[in-house]
Design an enzyme around this catalytic site. Structure first.
Site, PDB file in Angstrom:
ATOM      1  CG  HIS A  20      58.245 -72.644 -30.493  1.00 17.95           C
ATOM      2  ND1 HIS A  20      58.104 -71.700 -31.476  1.00 17.95           N
ATOM      3  CD2 HIS A  20      57.000 -72.838 -29.980  1.00 17.95           C
ATOM      4  CE1 HIS A  20      56.834 -71.340 -31.576  1.00 17.95           C
ATOM      5  NE2 HIS A  20      56.142 -71.999 -30.666  1.00 17.95           N
ATOM      6  CE  LYS A  44      47.292 -70.461 -33.917  1.00 21.54           C
ATOM      7  NZ  LYS A  44      48.532 -70.614 -33.154  1.00 21.54           N
ATOM      8  NE  ARG A  93      53.532 -68.945 -24.670  1.00 21.74           N
ATOM      9  CZ  ARG A  93      52.762 -68.475 -25.630  1.00 21.74           C
ATOM     10  NH1 ARG A  93      53.229 -67.582 -26.452  1.00 21.74           N
ATOM     11  NH2 ARG A  93      51.512 -68.888 -25.750  1.00 21.74           N
ATOM     12  CB  SER A 131      54.676 -67.767 -34.265  1.00 18.23           C
ATOM     13  OG  SER A 131      55.314 -68.843 -33.628  1.00 18.23           O
TER      14      SER A 131
HETATM   15  N1  COA Z   1      57.708 -69.815 -27.051  1.00 20.59           N
HETATM   16  C1  COA Z   1      57.208 -68.906 -27.891  1.00 20.59           C
HETATM   17  N2  COA Z   1      55.956 -68.972 -28.381  1.00 20.59           N
HETATM   18  C2  COA Z   1      55.201 -70.000 -27.986  1.00 20.59           C
HETATM   19  C3  COA Z   1      55.662 -70.980 -27.107  1.00 20.59           C
HETATM   20  C4  COA Z   1      56.975 -70.848 -26.627  1.00 20.59           C
HETATM   21  N3  COA Z   1      57.506 -71.719 -25.775  1.00 20.59           N
HETATM   22  N4  COA Z   1      54.674 -71.869 -26.906  1.00 20.59           N
HETATM   23  C5  COA Z   1      53.632 -71.458 -27.638  1.00 20.59           C
HETATM   24  N5  COA Z   1      53.955 -70.329 -28.288  1.00 20.59           N
HETATM   25  C6  COA Z   1      53.089 -69.529 -29.160  1.00 20.59           C
HETATM   26  C7  COA Z   1      53.107 -70.035 -30.569  1.00 20.59           C
HETATM   27  O1  COA Z   1      54.131 -69.429 -31.329  1.00 20.59           O
HETATM   28  C8  COA Z   1      51.749 -69.645 -31.068  1.00 20.59           C
HETATM   29  O2  COA Z   1      51.783 -68.312 -31.487  1.00 20.59           O
HETATM   30  P1  COA Z   1      50.775 -67.728 -32.564  1.00 20.59           P
HETATM   31  O3  COA Z   1      49.398 -68.082 -32.124  1.00 20.59           O
HETATM   32  O4  COA Z   1      51.074 -66.291 -32.501  1.00 20.59           O
HETATM   33  O5  COA Z   1      51.137 -68.346 -33.899  1.00 20.59           O
HETATM   34  C9  COA Z   1      50.875 -69.703 -29.826  1.00 20.59           C
HETATM   35  O6  COA Z   1      51.747 -69.617 -28.742  1.00 20.59           O
HETATM   36  C10 COA Z   1      50.092 -70.974 -29.748  1.00 20.59           C
HETATM   37  O7  COA Z   1      50.971 -72.037 -29.562  1.00 20.59           O
HETATM   38  P2  COA Z   1      51.051 -73.449 -30.306  1.00 20.59           P
HETATM   39  O8  COA Z   1      51.971 -74.258 -29.494  1.00 20.59           O
HETATM   40  O9  COA Z   1      51.415 -73.320 -31.736  1.00 20.59           O
HETATM   41  O10 COA Z   1      49.657 -73.990 -30.089  1.00 20.59           O
HETATM   42  P3  COA Z   1      48.400 -73.904 -30.973  1.00 20.59           P
HETATM   43  O11 COA Z   1      47.373 -73.382 -30.051  1.00 20.59           O
HETATM   44  O12 COA Z   1      48.588 -73.218 -32.255  1.00 20.59           O
HETATM   45  O13 COA Z   1      48.235 -75.436 -31.310  1.00 20.59           O
HETATM   46  C11 COA Z   1      47.761 -77.757 -30.910  1.00 20.59           C
HETATM   47  C12 COA Z   1      47.830 -76.331 -30.380  1.00 20.59           C
HETATM   48  C13 COA Z   1      48.266 -77.890 -32.308  1.00 20.59           C
HETATM   49  C14 COA Z   1      48.618 -78.578 -30.006  1.00 20.59           C
HETATM   50  C15 COA Z   1      46.272 -78.155 -30.814  1.00 20.59           C
HETATM   51  O14 COA Z   1      45.486 -77.279 -31.581  1.00 20.59           O
HETATM   52  C16 COA Z   1      46.036 -79.569 -31.310  1.00 20.59           C
HETATM   53  O15 COA Z   1      46.362 -80.518 -30.643  1.00 20.59           O
HETATM   54  N6  COA Z   1      45.463 -79.735 -32.509  1.00 20.59           N
HETATM   55  C17 COA Z   1      45.174 -81.027 -33.081  1.00 20.59           C
HETATM   56  C18 COA Z   1      43.679 -81.355 -33.052  1.00 20.59           C
HETATM   57  C19 COA Z   1      43.273 -81.845 -31.699  1.00 20.59           C
HETATM   58  O16 COA Z   1      43.728 -82.856 -31.213  1.00 20.59           O
HETATM   59  N7  COA Z   1      42.346 -81.106 -31.087  1.00 20.59           N
HETATM   60  C20 COA Z   1      41.847 -81.413 -29.772  1.00 20.59           C
HETATM   61  C21 COA Z   1      42.776 -80.871 -28.724  1.00 20.59           C
HETATM   62  S1  COA Z   1      42.195 -81.201 -27.115  1.00 20.59           S
END
Ligand code: COA
Length: 164
Positions: A20, A44, A93, A131
């Site tokens: 990140h 989550k 990634r 993560s």
């Molecule tokens: N390096 C290391 N790990 C990374 C990374 C990076 N550059 N980018 C992403 N990851 C990992 C994260 O650690 C996470 O790991 P985990 O699942 O093991 O905890 C995983 O990839 C998912 O990444 P994250 O960036 O946290 O995305 P998410 O899928 O959890 O969340 C949101 C995505 C929050 C952006 C999305 O759910 C959202 O916008 N929610 C709001 C509601 C909404 O608007 N919904 C409609 C969307 S169209």
């Protein structure tokens, strides 16, 4: 005069990793302001509270002067508009990230047509990192020093000592 470009970088950050931070650093060099924002209403069950996730982000992002830390619930598209951001930053990634990210970015564009999603690729050494992996390694006292900063290692150890 050039308009200021604000980008939001959303994620769960449970906890923030070097992958990140790599994206945050790249975004901070591209945009005038970057708001790293912790998503609260996702399906989550985070290990770290909102305050803990924000504190870790603040600590590791202190050196980037144009980076702010925030959190949000509700729709990301609404949040970006409220913050007057024209860019959503997401990290890509591997090919496996693509389908989900593609769907999310098109949906967000439908909801907020003036906000563009921009994908940045972290350094290849972080392409397999997430993560959950870090949490799992820490739980069993694995070596995570190449994946997360010392501040995060300390916080993970505190959780482990409490049996979490
Ligand atoms: N390096 C290391 N790990 C990374 C990374 C990076 N550059 N980018 C992403 N990851 C990992 C994260 O650690 C996470 O790991 P985990 O699942 O093991 O905890 C995983 O990839 C998912 O990444 P994250 O960036 O946290 O995305 P998410 O899928 O959890 O969340 C949101 C995505 C929050 C952006 C999305 O759910 C959202 O916008 N929610 C709001 C509601 C909404 O608007 N919904 C409609 C969307 S169209």
């Amino acid at each position: 005069m050039k308009n200021k470009i604000t980008a939001v970088y959303p994620g769960t950050f449970d906890p923030v990793t070097y992958g990140h931070i790599d994206i945050i650093e790249r975004a901070s060099q591209l945009f005038d302001e970057v708001i790293v924002t912790v998503a609260l209403n996702i399906n989550k069950k985070p290990l770290f509270t909102e305050a803990e996730r924000k504190d870790m982000l603040k600590s590791v992002c202190r050196k980037y002067k144009n980076v702010k830390i925030d959190s949000f619930s509700g729709l990301l598209a609404d949040y970006a508009v409220k913050k007057k951001a024209s860019v959503i930053v997401r990290g890509l990634r591997a090919v496996s990230d693509f389908e989900y990210e593609f769907q999310m970015s098109l949906t967000n564009r439908k909801l907020a047509p003036k906000v563009s999603t921009i994908f940045l690729m972290p350094h290849e050494k972080y392409t397999y990192l997430n993560s959950s992996l870090v949490r799992e390694l820490s739980k069993f006292d694995g070596n995570i020093k190449d994946f997360v900063p010392a501040e995060v290692i300390k916080r993970l150890k505190e959780k482990r000592d409490r049996g979490l």
